[in-house]
Design a protein around this motif. Sequence first.
Motif, PDB file in Angstrom:
ATOM      1  N   CYS A  31     -21.511 -18.750 -70.732  1.00  0.00           N
ATOM      2  CA  CYS A  31     -22.809 -18.893 -70.072  1.00  0.00           C
ATOM      3  C   CYS A  31     -22.605 -19.188 -68.595  1.00  0.00           C
ATOM      4  O   CYS A  31     -21.918 -20.147 -68.229  1.00  0.00           O
ATOM      5  CB  CYS A  31     -23.638 -20.000 -70.721  1.00  0.00           C
ATOM      6  N   GLN A  32     -23.218 -18.374 -67.754  1.00  0.00           N
ATOM      7  CA  GLN A  32     -23.153 -18.574 -66.307  1.00  0.00           C
ATOM      8  C   GLN A  32     -24.220 -19.559 -65.850  1.00  0.00           C
ATOM      9  O   GLN A  32     -23.971 -20.421 -65.037  1.00  0.00           O
ATOM     10  CB  GLN A  32     -23.335 -17.225 -65.584  1.00  0.00           C
ATOM     11  N   GLN A  82     -28.295 -16.592 -68.350  1.00  0.00           N
ATOM     12  CA  GLN A  82     -27.434 -15.551 -67.794  1.00  0.00           C
ATOM     13  C   GLN A  82     -26.010 -15.765 -68.294  1.00  0.00           C
ATOM     14  O   GLN A  82     -25.458 -16.855 -68.172  1.00  0.00           O
ATOM     15  CB  GLN A  82     -27.448 -15.564 -66.265  1.00  0.00           C
ATOM     16  N   CYS A  83     -25.441 -14.683 -68.863  1.00  0.00           N
ATOM     17  CA  CYS A  83     -24.076 -14.745 -69.379  1.00  0.00           C
ATOM     18  C   CYS A  83     -23.086 -14.196 -68.356  1.00  0.00           C
ATOM     19  O   CYS A  83     -23.462 -13.485 -67.438  1.00  0.00           O
ATOM     20  CB  CYS A  83     -23.964 -13.939 -70.673  1.00  0.00           C
ATOM     21  N   LYS A  84     -21.807 -14.525 -68.560  1.00  0.00           N
ATOM     22  CA  LYS A  84     -20.729 -14.007 -67.711  1.00  0.00           C
ATOM     23  C   LYS A  84     -19.666 -13.378 -68.608  1.00  0.00           C
ATOM     24  O   LYS A  84     -19.808 -13.349 -69.834  1.00  0.00           O
ATOM     25  CB  LYS A  84     -20.128 -15.129 -66.873  1.00  0.00           C
ATOM     26  N   GLU A  92     -28.189 -17.470 -76.110  1.00  0.00           N
ATOM     27  CA  GLU A  92     -26.747 -17.622 -76.325  1.00  0.00           C
ATOM     28  C   GLU A  92     -26.027 -16.384 -75.820  1.00  0.00           C
ATOM     29  O   GLU A  92     -26.593 -15.302 -75.778  1.00  0.00           O
ATOM     30  CB  GLU A  92     -26.427 -17.764 -77.810  1.00  0.00           C
ATOM     31  N   CYS A  93     -24.759 -16.542 -75.523  1.00  0.00           N
ATOM     32  CA  CYS A  93     -23.923 -15.423 -75.098  1.00  0.00           C
ATOM     33  C   CYS A  93     -23.060 -14.983 -76.268  1.00  0.00           C
ATOM     34  O   CYS A  93     -22.391 -15.802 -76.890  1.00  0.00           O
ATOM     35  CB  CYS A  93     -23.059 -15.839 -73.921  1.00  0.00           C
ATOM     36  N   VAL A  94     -23.106 -13.670 -76.571  1.00  0.00           N
ATOM     37  CA  VAL A  94     -22.366 -13.120 -77.696  1.00  0.00           C
ATOM     38  C   VAL A  94     -21.530 -11.932 -77.221  1.00  0.00           C
ATOM     39  O   VAL A  94     -21.854 -11.290 -76.232  1.00  0.00           O
ATOM     40  CB  VAL A  94     -23.321 -12.685 -78.832  1.00  0.00           C
ATOM     41  N   GLU A  95     -20.431 -11.660 -77.937  1.00  0.00           N
ATOM     42  CA  GLU A  95     -19.557 -10.541 -77.574  1.00  0.00           C
ATOM     43  C   GLU A  95     -20.197  -9.200 -77.876  1.00  0.00           C
ATOM     44  O   GLU A  95     -20.020  -8.237 -77.135  1.00  0.00           O
ATOM     45  CB  GLU A  95     -18.235 -10.642 -78.323  1.00  0.00           C
ATOM     46  N   ASN A  96     -20.908  -9.110 -78.997  1.00  0.00           N
ATOM     47  CA  ASN A  96     -21.562  -7.873 -79.425  1.00  0.00           C
ATOM     48  C   ASN A  96     -22.948  -8.195 -79.945  1.00  0.00           C
ATOM     49  O   ASN A  96     -23.177  -9.269 -80.488  1.00  0.00           O
ATOM     50  CB  ASN A  96     -20.762  -7.189 -80.541  1.00  0.00           C
ATOM     51  N   GLY A 146     -21.269  -4.359 -66.180  1.00  0.00           N
ATOM     52  CA  GLY A 146     -20.650  -5.353 -65.322  1.00  0.00           C
ATOM     53  C   GLY A 146     -20.400  -6.659 -66.054  1.00  0.00           C
ATOM     54  O   GLY A 146     -20.480  -6.741 -67.277  1.00  0.00           O
ATOM     55  N   ASN A 147     -20.106  -7.696 -65.291  1.00  0.00           N
ATOM     56  CA  ASN A 147     -19.781  -8.999 -65.870  1.00  0.00           C
ATOM     57  C   ASN A 147     -21.005  -9.850 -66.190  1.00  0.00           C
ATOM     58  O   ASN A 147     -20.928 -10.767 -66.996  1.00  0.00           O
ATOM     59  CB  ASN A 147     -18.868  -9.785 -64.929  1.00  0.00           C
ATOM     60  N   PHE A 148     -22.141  -9.576 -65.547  1.00  0.00           N
ATOM     61  CA  PHE A 148     -23.340 -10.402 -65.698  1.00  0.00           C
ATOM     62  C   PHE A 148     -24.537  -9.533 -66.104  1.00  0.00           C
ATOM     63  O   PHE A 148     -24.480  -8.314 -66.050  1.00  0.00           O
ATOM     64  CB  PHE A 148     -23.680 -11.099 -64.373  1.00  0.00           C
ATOM     65  N   ASN A 149     -25.620 -10.182 -66.476  1.00  0.00           N
ATOM     66  CA  ASN A 149     -26.907  -9.526 -66.744  1.00  0.00           C
ATOM     67  C   ASN A 149     -26.876  -8.524 -67.895  1.00  0.00           C
ATOM     68  O   ASN A 149     -27.611  -7.546 -67.899  1.00  0.00           O
ATOM     69  CB  ASN A 149     -27.459  -8.865 -65.474  1.00  0.00           C
TER      70      ASN A 149
END
Length: 102
Positions: free
Chosen positions: A28-29, A38-40, A49-53, A64-67
């Motif tokens: 999480c960014q 916003q995830c990173k 939450e931030c998830v891989e898939n 990209g790395n964000f958004n």
Amino acid sequence: TTTTTTTATTSPTTSSASIMCVNGLNNCQTCDGDICIQCKNQAFLLNGECVENCPPLYEEKGTGNFNRKCIFVGTTSVTPSTFPQTSTFLLSSSTTTTTTTT
């Protein structure tokens, strides 16, 4: 004469372990209270939450790395995927029954 109509709806949700959001942790960014906004590291944002898939019925959007985000698409061909360790994919449903007597 009695007529009964039943309508059922189903929509996907995710259930998460109660994890406090901390900027910079768990990919999480940026946090807003207890949810990530916003995830990173190329992670996808799904319900705070931030998830891989993204899980089935969700489409991966962004580059990209964000958004990057998981967007609910409703229907899709479901293929096997890896669910995030912090989330459990569920289907929530509701049923409405109307009875009319004449």
